[in-house]
Design an enzyme around this catalytic site. Structure first.
Site, mmCIF file in Angstrom:
data_model
loop_
_atom_site.group_PDB
_atom_site.id
_atom_site.type_symbol
_atom_site.label_atom_id
_atom_site.label_comp_id
_atom_site.label_asym_id
_atom_site.label_seq_id
_atom_site.Cartn_x
_atom_site.Cartn_y
_atom_site.Cartn_z
ATOM 1 N N THR A 177 7.030 2.795 -11.746
ATOM 2 C CA THR A 177 7.048 2.815 -10.271
ATOM 3 C C THR A 177 8.480 2.538 -9.797
ATOM 4 O O THR A 177 9.330 2.104 -10.583
ATOM 5 C CB THR A 177 6.147 1.706 -9.681
ATOM 6 O OG1 THR A 177 6.807 0.440 -9.868
ATOM 7 C CG2 THR A 177 4.769 1.678 -10.318
ATOM 8 N N ASP A 237 6.484 -7.461 7.487
ATOM 9 C CA ASP A 237 7.478 -7.805 6.472
ATOM 10 C C ASP A 237 7.018 -9.119 5.852
ATOM 11 O O ASP A 237 7.000 -10.160 6.516
ATOM 12 C CB ASP A 237 8.858 -7.954 7.125
ATOM 13 C CG ASP A 237 9.928 -8.334 6.111
ATOM 14 O OD1 ASP A 237 9.578 -8.726 4.976
ATOM 15 O OD2 ASP A 237 11.117 -8.242 6.466
ATOM 16 N N TYR A 249 11.995 -13.467 -12.075
ATOM 17 C CA TYR A 249 10.766 -12.691 -11.790
ATOM 18 C C TYR A 249 9.551 -13.323 -12.465
ATOM 19 O O TYR A 249 8.506 -13.515 -11.819
ATOM 20 C CB TYR A 249 10.962 -11.241 -12.244
ATOM 21 C CG TYR A 249 9.742 -10.354 -12.064
ATOM 22 C CD1 TYR A 249 9.307 -9.981 -10.789
ATOM 23 C CD2 TYR A 249 9.035 -9.871 -13.162
ATOM 24 C CE1 TYR A 249 8.199 -9.147 -10.627
ATOM 25 C CE2 TYR A 249 7.928 -9.038 -13.007
ATOM 26 C CZ TYR A 249 7.514 -8.678 -11.736
ATOM 27 O OH TYR A 249 6.418 -7.863 -11.582
ATOM 28 N N ALA A 252 0.810 -1.228 0.000
ATOM 29 C CA ALA A 252 0.000 0.000 0.000
ATOM 30 C C ALA A 252 0.842 1.277 0.000
ATOM 31 O O ALA A 252 0.299 2.362 -0.191
ATOM 32 C CB ALA A 252 -0.914 -0.011 1.222
HETATM 33 N N1 NAP Z 1 6.059 -1.716 -12.008
HETATM 34 C C1 NAP Z 1 5.837 -2.581 -12.990
HETATM 35 O O1 NAP Z 1 6.324 -2.420 -14.138
HETATM 36 C C2 NAP Z 1 4.965 -3.773 -12.749
HETATM 37 C C3 NAP Z 1 4.500 -4.487 -13.856
HETATM 38 C C4 NAP Z 1 3.699 -5.596 -13.658
HETATM 39 C C5 NAP Z 1 3.368 -6.000 -12.370
HETATM 40 N N2 NAP Z 1 3.860 -5.312 -11.312
HETATM 41 C C6 NAP Z 1 3.503 -5.794 -9.974
HETATM 42 O O2 NAP Z 1 2.726 -4.813 -9.315
HETATM 43 C C7 NAP Z 1 2.872 -4.957 -7.908
HETATM 44 C C8 NAP Z 1 3.162 -3.607 -7.293
HETATM 45 O O3 NAP Z 1 4.406 -3.158 -7.821
HETATM 46 P P1 NAP Z 1 4.795 -1.627 -7.960
HETATM 47 O O4 NAP Z 1 5.337 -1.471 -9.339
HETATM 48 O O5 NAP Z 1 3.703 -0.765 -7.506
HETATM 49 O O6 NAP Z 1 6.063 -1.609 -6.962
HETATM 50 P P2 NAP Z 1 6.610 -0.608 -5.858
HETATM 51 O O7 NAP Z 1 6.201 0.776 -6.171
HETATM 52 O O8 NAP Z 1 8.048 -0.936 -5.728
HETATM 53 O O9 NAP Z 1 5.835 -1.102 -4.551
HETATM 54 C C9 NAP Z 1 6.096 -2.353 -4.005
HETATM 55 C C10 NAP Z 1 5.280 -2.517 -2.745
HETATM 56 O O10 NAP Z 1 5.517 -3.837 -2.228
HETATM 57 C C11 NAP Z 1 5.806 -3.736 -0.860
HETATM 58 N N3 NAP Z 1 6.760 -4.753 -0.423
HETATM 59 C C12 NAP Z 1 7.865 -5.195 -1.081
HETATM 60 N N4 NAP Z 1 8.523 -6.072 -0.314
HETATM 61 C C13 NAP Z 1 7.833 -6.181 0.850
HETATM 62 C C14 NAP Z 1 8.030 -6.905 2.044
HETATM 63 N N5 NAP Z 1 9.092 -7.724 2.216
HETATM 64 N N6 NAP Z 1 7.130 -6.759 3.031
HETATM 65 C C15 NAP Z 1 6.083 -5.924 2.889
HETATM 66 N N7 NAP Z 1 5.839 -5.217 1.792
HETATM 67 C C16 NAP Z 1 6.705 -5.331 0.772
HETATM 68 C C17 NAP Z 1 6.413 -2.363 -0.660
HETATM 69 O O11 NAP Z 1 6.139 -1.959 0.658
HETATM 70 P P3 NAP Z 1 7.221 -1.369 1.714
HETATM 71 O O12 NAP Z 1 8.556 -1.329 1.031
HETATM 72 O O13 NAP Z 1 6.718 -0.048 2.113
HETATM 73 O O14 NAP Z 1 7.135 -2.316 2.858
HETATM 74 C C18 NAP Z 1 5.646 -1.520 -1.666
HETATM 75 O O15 NAP Z 1 4.472 -0.996 -1.088
HETATM 76 C C19 NAP Z 1 3.986 -5.985 -7.703
HETATM 77 O O16 NAP Z 1 3.408 -7.226 -7.422
HETATM 78 C C20 NAP Z 1 4.677 -6.035 -9.060
HETATM 79 O O17 NAP Z 1 5.281 -7.279 -9.302
HETATM 80 C C21 NAP Z 1 4.627 -4.202 -11.462
#
Ligand code: NAP
Length: 234
Positions: free
Chosen positions: A177, A53, A140, A14
């Site tokens: 992101t 976590d 990944y 979030a």
């Molecule tokens: N960006 C892309 O191009 C893309 C494309 C396709 C799918 N996705 C998917 O979309 C989803 C969201 O990604 P995003 O791009 O929005 O990434 P992001 O901005 O890096 O956000 C990742 C989120 O995951 C949380 N997270 C990561 N490791 C964690 C842990 N060990 N414990 C708790 N929380 C954790 C982080 O929370 P905290 O660090 O605050 O704890 C953060 O809120 C992911 O599943 C990603 O695989 C992303």
């Protein structure tokens, strides 16, 4: 259409990117939003923090201890490293597997008893990398194929026990992101070239797709939404 006004939604991831954009839309819709994060200060206004976590199984379980009823769960948390099978660091694989796959599956399982008898919806954020394997994506894509398989398995299991809980996933291509910084770590030039070559999806675009699933009429169960920027080729 299903109203989210007054509904309670639990969102992992979030604090950043897609999850953060989604939380903002949900708050706008009048939902009570519970946001799972390791960084509560990064949550948007009106999102109630739940600290965990997700690499730690006990901390995933603790999210659900004392949790009341929820009407929806969105598994948005994820990590991404370019970590190849031929020479990648297994520690990266393990972190991705724990967060992207194990924590997601466990959140699905533990959430079930928190839904009301009338049901609710679970949305898992997969990826276009859950539909085809990018040649440079390493470990990944396997985690995202697993998200899609878990979603399908869970849907079949819920149907077999006549549960009204629905489950879906969304599968975006590149979204601009902070996740991309770790995915392209050591390949910053390649990230800059990718950004220059195309407009990527915005986090709000994917949040909108999740919202479409959550707000669909009660008799409509969306399975997956594949989405890319018009400028992304594959
Ligand atoms: N960006 C892309 O191009 C893309 C494309 C396709 C799918 N996705 C998917 O979309 C989803 C969201 O990604 P995003 O791009 O929005 O990434 P992001 O901005 O890096 O956000 C990742 C989120 O995951 C949380 N997270 C990561 N490791 C964690 C842990 N060990 N414990 C708790 N929380 C954790 C982080 O929370 P905290 O660090 O605050 O704890 C953060 O809120 C992911 O599943 C990603 O695989 C992303």
């Amino acid at each position: 259409m299903t109203s989210l006004q007054g509904k309670t939604l639990l969102v992992t991831g979030a604090s950043s990117g897609i999850g953060q954009a989604l939380c903002e839309l949900l708050v706008e819709r009048g939902a009570n939003v519970l946001g799972v994060t390791r960084r509560p200060s990064a949550l948007s206004e009106d999102v109630s923090p739940i600290l965990a976590d997700l690499t730690q199984r006990e901390q995933v379980s603790s999210i659900f201890q004392g949790l009341g009823k929820i009407d929806g769960l969105v598994n948005c948390a994820g990590t991404a490293y370019l970590s190849r099978i031929i020479d990648g660091n297994p520690a990266d694989w393990e972190e991705m597997w724990r967060v992207n796959v194990m924590a997601l599956a466990l959140c699905c399982q533990l959430s079930l008893k928190h839904f009301p008898a009338s049901g609710g919806r679970i949305v898992n954020v997969s990826s276009m990398s859950g539909h085809r394997v990018p040649p440079s994506g390493g470990f990944y894509a396997p985690t995202k194929f697993a998200v899609r398989a878990i979603t399908d398995a869970l849907r079949a299991e819920l149907k077999s026990v006549k549960s009204p809980i629905q489950v879906a996933c969304v599968s975006p291509g590149f979204v601009d992101t902070p996740l991309l910084d770790s995915y392209f770590l050591g390949r910053e030039q390649s990230l800059a070239q990718t950004r220059a070559a195309m407009k990527m999806l915005e986090p709000a675009d994917v949040a909108w797709a999740v919202l479409t699933i959550l707000e669909a009429p009660a008799h409509v169960e969306i399975g997956d939404i594949l989405m890319r920027s018009v400028e992304q080729q594959m």
